[in-house]
Design a protein around this motif. Sequence first.
Motif, PDB file in Angstrom:
ATOM      1  N   SER A  14       0.817  -1.214   0.000  1.00  0.00           N
ATOM      2  CA  SER A  14       0.000   0.000   0.000  1.00  0.00           C
ATOM      3  C   SER A  14       0.849   1.261   0.000  1.00  0.00           C
ATOM      4  N   HIS A  15       2.065   1.173   0.583  1.00  0.00           N
ATOM      5  CA  HIS A  15       2.951   2.324   0.682  1.00  0.00           C
ATOM      6  C   HIS A  15       4.390   1.871   0.463  1.00  0.00           C
ATOM      7  N   VAL A  16       5.167   2.722  -0.203  1.00  0.00           N
ATOM      8  CA  VAL A  16       6.603   2.516  -0.333  1.00  0.00           C
ATOM      9  C   VAL A  16       7.303   3.759   0.193  1.00  0.00           C
ATOM     10  N   ILE A  17       8.327   3.555   1.011  1.00  0.00           N
ATOM     11  CA  ILE A  17       9.127   4.654   1.547  1.00  0.00           C
ATOM     12  C   ILE A  17      10.580   4.416   1.171  1.00  0.00           C
ATOM     13  N   VAL A  18      11.253   5.455   0.720  1.00  0.00           N
ATOM     14  CA  VAL A  18      12.688   5.392   0.482  1.00  0.00           C
ATOM     15  C   VAL A  18      13.394   5.840   1.757  1.00  0.00           C
ATOM     16  N   ALA A  48      20.169   5.942  -8.099  1.00  0.00           N
ATOM     17  CA  ALA A  48      19.748   4.563  -7.857  1.00  0.00           C
ATOM     18  C   ALA A  48      18.303   4.500  -7.386  1.00  0.00           C
ATOM     19  N   VAL A  49      17.889   5.473  -6.581  1.00  0.00           N
ATOM     20  CA  VAL A  49      16.488   5.541  -6.155  1.00  0.00           C
ATOM     21  C   VAL A  49      15.583   5.694  -7.369  1.00  0.00           C
ATOM     22  N   ARG A  50      15.945   6.602  -8.251  1.00  0.00           N
ATOM     23  CA  ARG A  50      15.122   6.824  -9.441  1.00  0.00           C
ATOM     24  C   ARG A  50      15.040   5.561 -10.298  1.00  0.00           C
ATOM     25  N   ALA A  51      16.131   4.832 -10.376  1.00  0.00           N
ATOM     26  CA  ALA A  51      16.165   3.642 -11.229  1.00  0.00           C
ATOM     27  C   ALA A  51      15.218   2.553 -10.742  1.00  0.00           C
ATOM     28  N   THR A  52      14.868   2.563  -9.446  1.00  0.00           N
ATOM     29  CA  THR A  52      13.953   1.543  -8.931  1.00  0.00           C
ATOM     30  C   THR A  52      12.510   1.780  -9.364  1.00  0.00           C
ATOM     31  N   ARG A  53      12.180   2.996  -9.795  1.00  0.00           N
ATOM     32  CA  ARG A  53      10.808   3.346 -10.193  1.00  0.00           C
ATOM     33  C   ARG A  53       9.801   2.910  -9.118  1.00  0.00           C
ATOM     34  N   SER A  54      10.134   3.248  -7.876  1.00  0.00           N
ATOM     35  CA  SER A  54       9.376   2.696  -6.745  1.00  0.00           C
ATOM     36  C   SER A  54       8.167   3.531  -6.336  1.00  0.00           C
ATOM     37  N   ASP A  55       7.982   4.735  -6.904  1.00  0.00           N
ATOM     38  CA  ASP A  55       6.803   5.549  -6.614  1.00  0.00           C
ATOM     39  C   ASP A  55       6.599   5.733  -5.106  1.00  0.00           C
ATOM     40  N   PRO A  56       7.575   6.316  -4.394  1.00  0.00           N
ATOM     41  CA  PRO A  56       7.492   6.382  -2.934  1.00  0.00           C
ATOM     42  C   PRO A  56       6.485   7.404  -2.432  1.00  0.00           C
ATOM     43  N   LYS A  57       5.971   7.135  -1.237  1.00  0.00           N
ATOM     44  CA  LYS A  57       5.119   8.093  -0.535  1.00  0.00           C
ATOM     45  C   LYS A  57       5.941   9.145   0.188  1.00  0.00           C
ATOM     46  N   ALA A  58       7.210   8.826   0.482  1.00  0.00           N
ATOM     47  CA  ALA A  58       8.091   9.773   1.162  1.00  0.00           C
ATOM     48  C   ALA A  58       9.526   9.316   1.005  1.00  0.00           C
ATOM     49  N   ILE A  59      10.445  10.265   1.093  1.00  0.00           N
ATOM     50  CA  ILE A  59      11.872   9.982   1.230  1.00  0.00           C
ATOM     51  C   ILE A  59      12.251  10.384   2.646  1.00  0.00           C
ATOM     52  N   VAL A  60      12.743   9.439   3.424  1.00  0.00           N
ATOM     53  CA  VAL A  60      13.110   9.683   4.818  1.00  0.00           C
ATOM     54  C   VAL A  60      14.624   9.606   4.930  1.00  0.00           C
ATOM     55  N   VAL A  61      15.232  10.672   5.446  1.00  0.00           N
ATOM     56  CA  VAL A  61      16.690  10.726   5.602  1.00  0.00           C
ATOM     57  C   VAL A  61      16.982  10.778   7.103  1.00  0.00           C
ATOM     58  N   LEU A  88       9.452  13.271  -7.962  1.00  0.00           N
ATOM     59  CA  LEU A  88       8.793  12.004  -7.657  1.00  0.00           C
ATOM     60  C   LEU A  88       7.420  12.208  -7.032  1.00  0.00           C
ATOM     61  N   GLY A  89       7.107  13.450  -6.666  1.00  0.00           N
ATOM     62  CA  GLY A  89       5.798  13.751  -6.095  1.00  0.00           C
ATOM     63  C   GLY A  89       5.630  13.317  -4.658  1.00  0.00           C
ATOM     64  N   CYS A  90       6.704  13.406  -3.863  1.00  0.00           N
ATOM     65  CA  CYS A  90       6.614  12.976  -2.466  1.00  0.00           C
ATOM     66  C   CYS A  90       7.383  13.938  -1.569  1.00  0.00           C
ATOM     67  N   PRO A  91       7.063  13.971  -0.271  1.00  0.00           N
ATOM     68  CA  PRO A  91       7.787  14.842   0.658  1.00  0.00           C
ATOM     69  C   PRO A  91       9.123  14.239   1.077  1.00  0.00           C
ATOM     70  N   VAL A  92       9.993  15.109   1.581  1.00  0.00           N
ATOM     71  CA  VAL A  92      11.238  14.680   2.223  1.00  0.00           C
ATOM     72  C   VAL A  92      11.076  14.858   3.724  1.00  0.00           C
ATOM     73  N   VAL A  93      11.433  13.840   4.476  1.00  0.00           N
ATOM     74  CA  VAL A  93      11.401  13.909   5.936  1.00  0.00           C
ATOM     75  C   VAL A  93      12.847  13.959   6.415  1.00  0.00           C
ATOM     76  N   TRP A  94      13.242  15.119   6.956  1.00  0.00           N
ATOM     77  CA  TRP A  94      14.602  15.303   7.453  1.00  0.00           C
ATOM     78  C   TRP A  94      14.639  14.954   8.941  1.00  0.00           C
ATOM     79  N   VAL A  95      15.530  14.070   9.319  1.00  0.00           N
ATOM     80  CA  VAL A  95      15.679  13.648  10.706  1.00  0.00           C
ATOM     81  C   VAL A  95      17.041  14.122  11.214  1.00  0.00           C
ATOM     82  N   ALA A  96      17.076  14.674  12.401  1.00  0.00           N
ATOM     83  CA  ALA A  96      18.329  15.187  12.961  1.00  0.00           C
ATOM     84  C   ALA A  96      19.190  14.066  13.522  1.00  0.00           C
ATOM     85  N   GLY A  97      20.512  14.173  13.301  1.00  0.00           N
ATOM     86  CA  GLY A  97      21.459  13.220  13.855  1.00  0.00           C
ATOM     87  C   GLY A  97      22.478  13.897  14.736  1.00  0.00           C
TER      88      GLY A  97
END
Length: 305
Positions: A14-18, A48-61, A88-97
Amino acid sequence: MSEHFAFGSHDPASHVIVHISDPHLLADGARLGERYDVDGTLARTLDAVRATRSDPKAIVVTGDLADLGEPDAYRRLRAAVEPFADDLGCPVVWVAGNHDERPALRRHLLDLEPTEQPVTGVWDLDGLRLIALDTSVPGWHHGDLDEAQLAWLREQLSEPAPHGTILAMHHPPLPSHIPLFDILELRNQHLLAEAVAGADVRAILAGHLHYSSHGLFAGIPVSVASATCYTMNVARPAVEVNGMDAAQSFQLVHVYPDTVTHTVVPVVEAPTGDFFTREWAERMASLTPEQRLDVFSRKPGWEAS
C-alpha cells in the motif's frame, strides 16, 4: 511509476518509503576526511532511487545530514534532494542526527527559527502515519529523548492511524556488536519502550551505524539503513571496524496490511542479467496462477504427480 504485479499471496504494498541515511555533507562540496566524495555518493544514491521506479510516498533521511552542521552543507543537501523529491511527487522527511546542529538544520532545511528545539514532525502518508523524532543531544554524539519529546510522542500515538505508524530517528534502539557504538548509543531506551507500548507503531527506521542492521525493540521491528557517505567495514573483527568507501546503500520500505519489509538496495554499478523484464512480467500476468507455476516453477524433467 512502478509497475505492480501480484503473482503471490500478497497484494502489492500500500505504501513505499525510500529510507536514506547519513549523507554527512560538508560546505563547498568538500570531501569528508579529505577522502570521501559525499556529494558524489549522494548523487549516485538518488540516481539509484530513481532507477527503482518505486513511486514512494516519502523519502526519509535518518540523520547526520551535515557532518559539521554548516549552513552551506544544508543548503547543498536541500538543493540536491528537494527537487528530486518534487519530481517524484513525495515529501522529504529530514531527521536530525548527532552530527547535525539544530539551529542551522531548522533554518536552512525547514525555514524555521534557528533554535535548539528538537526537530520533530508528523506526516500523514495516505493513512500511514510517519513520526520523526530527534535523538540528537546538543553538544554530544550519543542519543537520548527527553521527557517533553516522549510526552509529545505519547500524545501523537494516543489515536491509531488507518495504516499504523512508522517512527524515524537517528540513533537506533538496538545493540551493536561494534564497541565504539556502545558509547554513542541511544540512552534510556526503556523510556521510549514505555512510550510506544500498546501503540500502533509497526516499524522504526534509523541510521547512525553506517552499516545495515535489523532487530526488535519492544516487539517492534527496527531497520537501520547504511550510509550514503561511507560505510563501516564489518568484515573486520569488531574492535578493528573502520570506515570504507564502498557498499553504500539505501532501503526500500514496503508496507503491507500485515507486514513491513525493508530491502537493502546497493548503490553500485555491476554487470546485470536481462532475463527478467517488464515484458516477462506482462507475459506472466497473462497466464493463470496454475500456468505460471507450470511455466516457471516446475523443474525440467519433472512431471505432475
